[in-house]
Write a protein that holds these residues in place. Structure first.
Motif, mmCIF file in Angstrom:
data_model
loop_
_atom_site.group_PDB
_atom_site.id
_atom_site.type_symbol
_atom_site.label_atom_id
_atom_site.label_comp_id
_atom_site.label_asym_id
_atom_site.label_seq_id
_atom_site.Cartn_x
_atom_site.Cartn_y
_atom_site.Cartn_z
ATOM 1 N N THR A 113 0.832 -1.117 0.054
ATOM 2 C CA THR A 113 -0.028 0.070 0.045
ATOM 3 C C THR A 113 0.855 1.362 0.038
ATOM 4 O O THR A 113 2.008 1.183 0.389
ATOM 5 N N ASN A 114 0.238 2.281 -0.575
ATOM 6 C CA ASN A 114 0.931 3.705 -0.270
ATOM 7 C C ASN A 114 1.316 4.113 1.062
ATOM 8 O O ASN A 114 2.225 4.888 1.331
ATOM 9 N N GLU A 115 0.382 3.522 1.867
ATOM 10 C CA GLU A 115 0.688 3.953 3.537
ATOM 11 C C GLU A 115 1.949 3.066 3.814
ATOM 12 O O GLU A 115 2.915 3.736 4.498
ATOM 13 N N LEU A 116 2.105 1.872 3.348
ATOM 14 C CA LEU A 116 3.470 1.546 3.702
ATOM 15 C C LEU A 116 4.623 1.977 3.035
ATOM 16 O O LEU A 116 5.841 2.298 3.769
ATOM 17 N N LEU A 117 4.581 2.392 1.822
ATOM 18 C CA LEU A 117 5.703 3.199 1.323
ATOM 19 C C LEU A 117 5.925 4.442 2.028
ATOM 20 O O LEU A 117 7.031 4.885 2.132
ATOM 21 N N HIS A 118 4.907 4.952 2.297
ATOM 22 C CA HIS A 118 5.193 6.405 2.976
ATOM 23 C C HIS A 118 5.708 6.212 4.556
ATOM 24 O O HIS A 118 6.668 6.956 5.106
ATOM 25 N N THR A 119 5.852 4.973 5.235
ATOM 26 C CA THR A 119 6.377 4.547 6.308
ATOM 27 C C THR A 119 7.653 4.056 6.175
ATOM 28 O O THR A 119 8.475 4.473 6.887
ATOM 29 N N LEU A 120 8.001 3.634 4.900
ATOM 30 C CA LEU A 120 9.396 2.929 4.579
ATOM 31 C C LEU A 120 10.291 3.980 4.191
ATOM 32 O O LEU A 120 11.520 3.993 4.230
ATOM 33 N N PHE A 121 9.568 5.072 3.358
ATOM 34 C CA PHE A 121 10.586 6.121 2.764
ATOM 35 C C PHE A 121 10.078 7.587 3.263
ATOM 36 O O PHE A 121 9.041 7.893 3.575
ATOM 37 N N SER A 122 11.240 8.227 3.522
ATOM 38 C CA SER A 122 10.885 9.474 4.066
ATOM 39 C C SER A 122 10.476 10.683 2.713
ATOM 40 O O SER A 122 9.819 11.575 3.010
ATOM 41 N N LYS A 123 11.099 10.415 1.581
ATOM 42 C CA LYS A 123 10.421 10.610 0.550
ATOM 43 C C LYS A 123 10.586 9.834 -0.567
ATOM 44 O O LYS A 123 11.458 9.075 -0.487
ATOM 45 N N PHE A 124 9.630 9.935 -1.658
ATOM 46 C CA PHE A 124 9.934 9.073 -2.932
ATOM 47 C C PHE A 124 9.251 9.881 -4.024
ATOM 48 O O PHE A 124 8.274 10.535 -3.672
ATOM 49 N N SER A 125 9.542 9.529 -5.160
ATOM 50 C CA SER A 125 8.832 10.009 -6.481
ATOM 51 C C SER A 125 7.660 9.241 -6.801
ATOM 52 O O SER A 125 7.728 8.152 -7.156
ATOM 53 N N LEU A 126 6.429 9.875 -6.709
ATOM 54 C CA LEU A 126 5.264 8.942 -6.965
ATOM 55 C C LEU A 126 5.234 8.662 -8.562
ATOM 56 O O LEU A 126 4.867 7.751 -8.763
ATOM 57 N N GLN A 127 5.946 9.348 -9.395
ATOM 58 C CA GLN A 127 6.127 8.948 -10.870
ATOM 59 C C GLN A 127 6.940 7.758 -11.064
ATOM 60 O O GLN A 127 6.779 6.956 -11.972
ATOM 61 N N SER A 128 7.716 7.588 -10.070
ATOM 62 C CA SER A 128 8.838 6.305 -10.233
ATOM 63 C C SER A 128 8.112 4.968 -9.665
ATOM 64 O O SER A 128 8.664 3.929 -9.818
ATOM 65 N N VAL A 129 6.787 5.204 -9.079
ATOM 66 C CA VAL A 129 6.460 3.794 -8.393
ATOM 67 C C VAL A 129 5.912 2.756 -9.252
ATOM 68 O O VAL A 129 4.960 3.370 -10.186
ATOM 69 N N THR A 130 6.301 1.660 -9.392
ATOM 70 C CA THR A 130 5.789 0.763 -10.266
ATOM 71 C C THR A 130 5.544 -0.491 -9.619
ATOM 72 O O THR A 130 6.208 -1.132 -8.770
ATOM 73 N N HIS A 131 4.275 -0.908 -9.514
ATOM 74 C CA HIS A 131 3.590 -1.916 -9.019
ATOM 75 C C HIS A 131 3.603 -3.243 -10.038
ATOM 76 O O HIS A 131 3.427 -3.114 -11.146
#
Length: 306
Positions: A229-247
């Motif tokens: 989930t995006n919630e998990l990503l926001h927990t694991l990373f202090s910042k990240f590019s939404l455009q770079s996220v590939t599921h």
């Protein structure tokens, strides 16, 4: 440790190929690996007086990283393969490991039909087989099937084989900055392993080497047994590019590597002239075991054609 070294010595005897085999039961008996295939890891660990802390806090982390599976449900063969690989040097090919099959195909000068969906295989006559795609059929003396039968959606091939269950695997790749404070460290690291008795919602988080860092951070891969989930990503990373996220989700990335009696393993010869490689993945799913299966099939074909 000693157990992994003993396993490695049996499975990879120096400068010696296993003899040609017509079944996986024959292969495991000749290589003295049958007990590892039918044995379960937890029982073996207790038999060899392996500390539970090693089993759950280290070994489990490696099996979850490689096969997305918990160590306690795995066969001894597959979990030891993880241990042998996970504690040995690994190598990669410039441009990606895909360069290996691409180069081999070019060197073979074989005529290839990539991105062609094979729909069924049927007998053309008493010596040959027709392989049919959505657009045409071609006739061959020999057919070698590498795809898992459970996932192949292929008509015309016997289905009276032991069906395997597959591990659903969820992966996200992204570019960002890891929340290192979450893990109690100050500097980035290569791999974050998790244990089956822990609370992490992923099995492994890996820094992808070979990708140049940018202002948006490094490239990471997260693997999990459930949707990420995006919630998990926001927990694991202090910042990240939404455009770079590939599921990506594989419904059948690996078969569950469970203890199996060798006489219940999938066959190598499905019909005269039809050879099957993927049963080897019931022992351990890897490039190395697939090469053994492929080389054996080539020897069987050569022996039957001369």
């Amino acid at each position: 440790g000693v157990l992994a070294e003993e396993f490695r010595a049996r499975f990879v005897p120096p400068d010696k190929d296993p003899p040609t085999f017509t079944s996986l039961a024959e292969f495991t008996n000749v290589t003295r690996l049958a007990e590892y295939v039918s044995g379960d890891t937890r029982t073996s660990a207790a038999k060899h007086h392996i500390d539970k802390r090693f089993l759950y806090n280290f070994w489990s982390g490696i099996t979850r990283a490689i096969y997305n599976q918990n160590v306690t449900g795995m066969s001894e063969f597959s979990s030891l393969a993880c241990l042998a690989i996970g504690t040995a040097p690994t190598f990669s090919i410039d441009g990606g490991n895909v360069q290996l099959p691409v180069t081999l195909l070019k060197k073979s000068k074989a005529k290839t039909h990539l991105s062609s969906h094979v729909t069924h295989i049927k007998r053309a006559n008493n010596k040959q087989w027709s392989v049919c795609t959505t657009t045409s059929c071609d006739t061959f003396d020999v057919v070698v099937l590498a795809a898992p039968l459970e996932e192949a959606r292929l008509a015309g091939i016997p289905t009276n084989i032991t069906k395997r269950n597959y591990v659903p695997t969820y992966v996200v790749a992204l570019r960002g900055t890891l929340n290192t404070a979450l893990f109690g460290v100050l500097s980035p690291f290569v791999n974050i392993l998790t244990t089956e008795n822990g609370t992490a919602h992923f099995t492994v988080l890996q820094h992808v080497s070979g990708c140049t860092p940018t202002n948006e951070g490094q490239v990471y891969k997260i693997q999990a047994q459930k949707p990420i989930t995006n919630e998990l990503l926001h927990t694991l990373f202090s910042k990240f590019s939404l455009q770079s996220v590939t599921h990506h989700m594989w419904a059948g990335a690996f078969p569950f590597e469970v203890p199996t009696r060798v006489n219940k393993l999938q066959p190598i010869i499905l019909e005269k002239g039809v050879y099957y490689l993927n049963g080897m993945e019931s022992l351990a799913s890897s490039m190395e075991t697939t090469i053994i299966a492929a080389k054996n099939a080539a020897k069987l074909v050569e022996g039957n054609q001369t």
